[in-house]
Design an enzyme around this catalytic site. Structure first.
Site, PDB file in Angstrom:
ATOM      1  N   HIS A  64       0.829  -1.197   0.000  1.00  0.00           N
ATOM      2  CA  HIS A  64       0.000   0.000   0.000  1.00  0.00           C
ATOM      3  C   HIS A  64       0.868   1.254   0.000  1.00  0.00           C
ATOM      4  O   HIS A  64       2.037   1.235   0.406  1.00  0.00           O
ATOM      5  CB  HIS A  64      -0.929  -0.009   1.206  1.00  0.00           C
ATOM      6  N   GLU A 107       0.784   3.906   1.859  1.00  0.00           N
ATOM      7  CA  GLU A 107       1.243   4.306   3.187  1.00  0.00           C
ATOM      8  C   GLU A 107       2.443   3.467   3.624  1.00  0.00           C
ATOM      9  O   GLU A 107       3.413   3.988   4.182  1.00  0.00           O
ATOM     10  CB  GLU A 107       0.113   4.142   4.220  1.00  0.00           C
ATOM     11  N   CYS A 153      -5.984   1.395   5.455  1.00  0.00           N
ATOM     12  CA  CYS A 153      -6.559   0.128   5.903  1.00  0.00           C
ATOM     13  C   CYS A 153      -6.027  -0.215   7.295  1.00  0.00           C
ATOM     14  O   CYS A 153      -5.138   0.462   7.818  1.00  0.00           O
ATOM     15  CB  CYS A 153      -6.221  -0.991   4.918  1.00  0.00           C
ATOM     16  N   CYS A 156      -2.179  -0.784   7.422  1.00  0.00           N
ATOM     17  CA  CYS A 156      -1.441   0.474   7.344  1.00  0.00           C
ATOM     18  C   CYS A 156      -1.597   1.291   8.622  1.00  0.00           C
ATOM     19  O   CYS A 156      -0.628   1.897   9.082  1.00  0.00           O
ATOM     20  CB  CYS A 156      -1.895   1.276   6.129  1.00  0.00           C
TER      21      CYS A 156
END
Length: 151
Positions: A78, A80, A106, A109
């Site tokens: 992801h 992040e 999410c 993260c």
């Protein structure tokens, strides 16, 4: 010409970063900021040296995995995560930095964000992950939804 606020400026940068994404389903960009300076950027996509979903197909599409579920069933990292890893790779301290992201992080993260000492998150679009929202509330992270820029 109207000069953008700092919040709008940094959210706009996340959209530029997201254009590097190789994800077929969702292009996400994230930046870490401290003292009005960009520390690191990240976009979602396969790890370095691994084939990209846009080239080999999406495992989540193939398995019909709904958005916000079974995060481990994905070739990509992801945005992040990639911003945090980029900062770590180059020795950039991110404790007390601010995360700007195109999407609400999410639960995976958010756990990284909490452990990295990031206490403020700005995002533009939601993400269907109830655990993420619960962890955000429990952690005391300041969460701010930024209105989409109407051009």
């Amino acid at each position: 010409m109207t000069r953008p606020s700092w919040e709008r400026y940094f959210i706009d940068i996340t959209h530029l970063v997201a254009k590097r994404s190789t994800c077929i389903r969702r292009q996400v960009g994230a930046i870490l900021v401290k003292d009005k300076r960009v520390l690191a950027t990240g976009y979602n996509g396969a790890p370095s040296g691994i084939a990209h979903c846009q080239d080999v197909g999406c495992l989540r599409e193939k398995e019909k995995v709904p958005s916000g579920e079974r995060h481990e069933l994905c070739r990509g990292s992801h945005a992040e995560q990639n911003a945090i890893v980029q900062a770590a790779t180059y020795g950039i301290p991110i404790k007390d930095a601010i995360l700007f992201c195109t999407n609400l992080p999410c639960s995976i993260c958010i756990k990284m964000i909490i452990n990295a000492g990031i206490k403020t998150v700005f995002y533009e679009e939601g993400y269907p992950d109830a655990l993420s929202e619960k962890l955000i509330k429990e952690s005391g992270i300041t969460l701010t939804k930024v209105q989409k820029d109407v051009k």
